[in-house]
Write a protein that holds these residues in place. Structure first.
Motif, mmCIF file in Angstrom:
data_model
loop_
_atom_site.group_PDB
_atom_site.id
_atom_site.type_symbol
_atom_site.label_atom_id
_atom_site.label_comp_id
_atom_site.label_asym_id
_atom_site.label_seq_id
_atom_site.Cartn_x
_atom_site.Cartn_y
_atom_site.Cartn_z
ATOM 1 N N ALA A 147 0.830 -1.206 0.000
ATOM 2 C CA ALA A 147 0.000 0.000 0.000
ATOM 3 C C ALA A 147 0.867 1.259 0.000
ATOM 4 O O ALA A 147 0.566 2.242 -0.698
ATOM 5 C CB ALA A 147 -0.924 -0.012 1.216
ATOM 6 N N GLN A 148 1.967 1.240 0.788
ATOM 7 C CA GLN A 148 2.865 2.396 0.823
ATOM 8 C C GLN A 148 3.528 2.620 -0.531
ATOM 9 O O GLN A 148 3.656 3.758 -1.006
ATOM 10 C CB GLN A 148 3.927 2.184 1.904
ATOM 11 N N GLN A 149 3.952 1.537 -1.162
ATOM 12 C CA GLN A 149 4.569 1.658 -2.482
ATOM 13 C C GLN A 149 3.583 2.217 -3.502
ATOM 14 O O GLN A 149 3.943 3.083 -4.314
ATOM 15 C CB GLN A 149 5.088 0.292 -2.938
ATOM 16 N N ALA A 150 2.348 1.742 -3.465
ATOM 17 C CA ALA A 150 1.339 2.246 -4.404
ATOM 18 C C ALA A 150 1.088 3.735 -4.178
ATOM 19 O O ALA A 150 0.944 4.509 -5.139
ATOM 20 C CB ALA A 150 0.046 1.452 -4.247
ATOM 21 N N GLU A 151 1.068 4.154 -2.915
ATOM 22 C CA GLU A 151 0.843 5.574 -2.612
ATOM 23 C C GLU A 151 1.983 6.431 -3.143
ATOM 24 O O GLU A 151 1.757 7.484 -3.755
ATOM 25 C CB GLU A 151 0.708 5.746 -1.098
ATOM 26 N N TRP A 152 3.214 6.005 -2.901
ATOM 27 C CA TRP A 152 4.363 6.795 -3.364
ATOM 28 C C TRP A 152 4.442 6.826 -4.885
ATOM 29 O O TRP A 152 4.770 7.854 -5.472
ATOM 30 C CB TRP A 152 5.647 6.217 -2.773
ATOM 31 N N ARG A 153 4.173 5.701 -5.522
ATOM 32 C CA ARG A 153 4.228 5.684 -6.991
ATOM 33 C C ARG A 153 3.197 6.636 -7.585
ATOM 34 O O ARG A 153 3.469 7.318 -8.580
ATOM 35 C CB ARG A 153 4.001 4.261 -7.506
ATOM 36 N N GLU A 154 2.027 6.666 -6.987
ATOM 37 C CA GLU A 154 0.997 7.590 -7.468
ATOM 38 C C GLU A 154 1.422 9.036 -7.251
ATOM 39 O O GLU A 154 1.151 9.908 -8.091
ATOM 40 C CB GLU A 154 -0.319 7.308 -6.743
ATOM 41 N N ARG A 155 2.124 9.288 -6.157
ATOM 42 C CA ARG A 155 2.540 10.659 -5.841
ATOM 43 C C ARG A 155 3.642 11.153 -6.772
ATOM 44 O O ARG A 155 3.648 12.323 -7.175
ATOM 45 C CB ARG A 155 3.016 10.706 -4.389
ATOM 46 N N VAL A 156 4.584 10.294 -7.112
ATOM 47 C CA VAL A 156 5.721 10.734 -7.936
ATOM 48 C C VAL A 156 5.435 10.607 -9.427
ATOM 49 O O VAL A 156 6.248 11.067 -10.244
ATOM 50 C CB VAL A 156 6.990 9.921 -7.594
ATOM 51 N N ALA A 157 4.329 9.992 -9.808
ATOM 52 C CA ALA A 157 4.052 9.747 -11.225
ATOM 53 C C ALA A 157 4.049 11.025 -12.058
ATOM 54 O O ALA A 157 4.655 11.057 -13.145
ATOM 55 C CB ALA A 157 2.733 8.993 -11.373
#
Length: 353
Positions: free
Chosen positions: A145-155
């Motif tokens: 979940a943390q990885q998905a959140e960060w990936r969405e943020r930096v996309a």
């Protein structure tokens, strides 16, 4: 057997005599006795034949036997050595052939395993998906979940960096060869045909210096921007994909892994820097163009004039420059007088009250 001298003698036929002679020679050969040529031996009588038949003949001596054994051992050793060398040579040749065959076979594409490989890969892929869903723990779900959140943020930042990179690559394709050519021009070649004496000297030197400076700055900014995009994008991906490197705990705002979040924010900040590089690069290329135009125009303006062919004079410094500003008075000319000051007195070594 009767050995008395008075025993009767038996007359033997020639055939019997020849037979007994043959037996005697065979016996002598088995005992190792040397046989002389038959023509040199006198024909023995019947009594002499019987007496010689009963006499023991000695064989070869121990020294001769040792010599024979030594020769036999030497021949055996030589034969074994030759056989060993032949074996090693054949073995090395076969090993070399095997290596060549294995190397040749390893370079071929084995198409026979393609179908089997596809089936095995499909089965493992399906098992991976099922196993991931079945065996995922709460901690793993939190990490995902943390990885998905960060990936969405930096996309968005990653997407913008990719667009900037495409523009910078297009700039390099368009102007890279020109920058390389300008940077490869020697200063002396650029100054050729430009005035190096008179009031236009500073303009000549300034154009050449500014041309090289603009080209160097453009090349440095272009290469540095592309390198920054690649490095920071890779750094962000590594931070997100490496949960074992996350650190920082939870801060007062409830942000988990605060140290890792700080590193990601710093990488995002540096990733955005090249977004402003293209306008600066365009200005630098305009500067390069302006310097080249200035050099061309200056050469056309001073073509054939003495300022181009004159040898430049060295710049005056120190006392020579003062003499140029205040030339010495002619002999006998005292010039205008001025009031003497206390500073003049100090220079003369005198004191003032």
């Amino acid at each position: 057997m009767d050995d008395s001298p008075d025993r009767p003698h038996e007359d033997l036929s020639p055939e019997e005599t020849a037979r007994r002679e043959a037996e005697k020679q065979a016996l002598l050969q088995r005992l190792g006795a040397r046989r002389s040529a038959p023509a040199a031996e006198p024909t023995p009588t019947v009594g002499e034949a019987e007496q010689e038949h009963e006499t023991l003949v000695e064989g070869p001596t121990s020294t001769e036997i040792n010599a024979l054994l030594g020769r036999l051992d030497a021949e055996h050793e030589a034969a074994m050595k030759s056989a060993g060398e032949s074996y090693e040579a054949q073995r090395m040749a076969l090993l070399a052939q095997r290596r060549e065959a294995e190397d040749r076979e390893s370079r071929r594409v084995d198409l026979e395993i393609s179908e089997h490989l596809a089936v095995a890969l499909t089965a493992v892929r399906a098992g991976n998906a099922a196993g991931t869903e079945r065996d995922a723990t709460d901690a793993e779900r939190a990490v995902q979940a943390q990885q998905a959140e960060w990936r969405e943020r930096v996309a968005p930042a990653i997407q913008k960096a990719r667009e900037t990179r495409r523009e910078l690559l297009a700039f390099r394709r368009e102007y890279g060869p020109t920058l390389d050519e300008v940077l490869g021009m020697k200063r002396t070649d650029l100054l050729a045909g430009l005035p190096l004496v008179g009031i236009a000297t500073s303009r000549s030197l300034g154009l050449v210096t500014q041309l090289h400076r603009n080209a160097e700055n453009a090349r440095s900014l272009l290469d540095g921007s592309l390198r920054t995009i690649e490095d920071k994008a890779r750094e962000i991906a590594t931070l997100i994909d490496s949960p074992h490197r996350w650190s920082g705990g939870v801060n007062s705002h409830g942000v988990r892994n605060q140290e890792t979040v700080r590193e990601i924010n710093q990488a995002l900040y540096e990733l955005a820097m090249p977004n402003e590089a293209l306008p600066a690069l365009n200005d630098m290329m305009k500067g390069v163009t302006g310097c080249l135009d200035g050099i061309r125009q200056l050469r056309e303006q001073f073509a054939g004039r003495p300022e181009v062919t004159a040898v430049p004079e060295p710049m005056l410094r120190g006392g020579d420059l003062e003499d140029l500003k205040h030339p010495p008075r002619p002999a006998g000319d005292t010039g205008p007088t001025r009031a003497e000051t206390s500073m003049d007195l100090f220079r003369d070594g005198r004191r003032t009250e």
